[in-house]
Every structure is written in C-alpha cells, then in structure tokens.
Design a protein around this motif. Structure first.
Motif, PDB file in Angstrom:
ATOM      1  N   GLU A   1      -9.624   0.752   6.341  1.00 54.95           N
ATOM      2  CA  GLU A   1      -8.287   0.351   6.796  1.00 54.95           C
ATOM      3  C   GLU A   1      -7.361   1.562   6.895  1.00 54.95           C
ATOM      4  N   ARG A   2      -7.395   2.428   5.887  1.00 54.61           N
ATOM      5  CA  ARG A   2      -6.556   3.638   5.897  1.00 54.61           C
ATOM      6  C   ARG A   2      -6.936   4.565   7.053  1.00 54.61           C
TER       7      ARG A   2
ATOM      8  N   LYS B   1     -10.871  -0.859   2.059  1.00 49.99           N
ATOM      9  CA  LYS B   1      -9.566  -0.200   1.928  1.00 49.99           C
ATOM     10  C   LYS B   1      -9.589   1.187   2.579  1.00 49.99           C
TER      11      LYS B   1
END
Length: 184
Positions: free
Chosen positions: A39-40, A36
C-alpha cells in the motif's frame, strides 16, 4: 523495511507482474505486513496496481498485453489486435483482443481493456511466440475472426479489409481445417 531496500529486493526477482503471494515469498513476511508495505509503495508511486492483486514496478517497461496473456492462460493475441497491427483493418480496436480455450472474459488491467474470446481446443494452433507472448499468425487471426463470425460472436464486413499481405492459400487451408465456410 525501507522503501529503497524493498524495491531493490523486488528487482532481484524480475517478473512481468507480482501478486501479494510473490511479495510474501520474496520477503518471508506475513500477509498483513506485506499488504501495508505494498500500500505504501503504491501510494508513493513506486509500485503500480494494475488490478486487484496484480502489481508492477513503476519504472518497468512491461507490455500489458503480455501481463494479460499470462494472467489468463492459455491465450494468444489475435483477432482485431493482430489485424490492426498488420494493417488489414485501419481502425484501432477499442480493446486488445485475444483468443483462449477458456471462457470468454473481459479484463481491465491498468486502465486498458482486454477481451478474451473463446475458441474450441481443436483450434489451438496458428500462433508463434513474439516478445514473450503468443501471437496469431496473420492468416490465423483472419480465420479466427471468420470463425467467431460464423458462430454469431462477431459482426463485421470484410469489404474494407486490406488483404494484400494475407497468403490466400494458407488462409484457405486454415478455414478448411476449422470448418468455416465464410470467405473474404
């Protein structure tokens, strides 16, 4: 974890490229949390995804040829890439070309294509380290091309090659050592 501290922590472990496992080790967090965060960072433009599970910091000046050679080892820059850099051929290759003792492979990395051509392990010589990666000497790049041509893996004519920089004695000894009868 805030983006700024994430980037700062990554920079404490400088590498040519990173994989998710590297981020897991650096941050000692679970895979899903790392995925996550990565991805950010990619979405925000601070991290660049070169290919599946291969990332670099957006502000890094990484040579993609180095990353490719590290991802598919052993390999060294050779063939058309080296011939073009030395001015032997005047048309830039469409893809960067490397020699390897592993299976031939095409790799897409950050929008650039790399082609790894297989040579026999007994031909693993004739290169030197430059800028952190292995690069064929000029005569070895010519010999590698003729070797692949003799095996039907390359088609080209040498009549337009500019061979003034090539040491003919070294080239002849390389071709003899390789068992290649083609000459330029």
């Amino acid at each position: 974890m805030k983006i700024e501290s994430f980037i700062k922590k990554i920079k404490e472990y400088p590498k040519a490229y990173y994989r998710l496992a590297d981020f897991e080790a650096i941050f000692e967090q679970e895979e899903m949390t790392i995925k996550k965060s990565v991805e950010r960072l990619v979405k925000s433009g601070l991290l660049v995804r070169l290919s599946k599970n291969v990332y670099v910091l957006a502000d890094s000046q990484i040579d993609l040829r180095l990353v490719a050679s590290l991802l598919y080892q052993p390999s060294y820059l050779s063939l058309e890439s080296v011939l073009y850099r030395y001015g032997v051929i005047n048309q830039p290759p469409i893809e960067e070309t490397l020699a390897t003792t592993r299976r031939s492979k095409k790799m897409n990395l950050g929008g650039q294509v790399f082609w790894f051509s297989q040579i026999k392990p007994r031909l693993w010589w004739g290169f030197e380290e430059k800028e952190g990666m292995m690069v064929a000497k000029l005569e070895k790049a010519v010999a590698d091309m003729l070797y692949l041509k003799s095996r039907g893996q390359r088609r080209f004519e040498t009549d337009e090659w500019y061979l003034k920089k090539v040491n003919k004695n070294i080239l002849e000894s390389y071709l003899k050592k390789m068992g290649v009868s083609d000459r330029v």
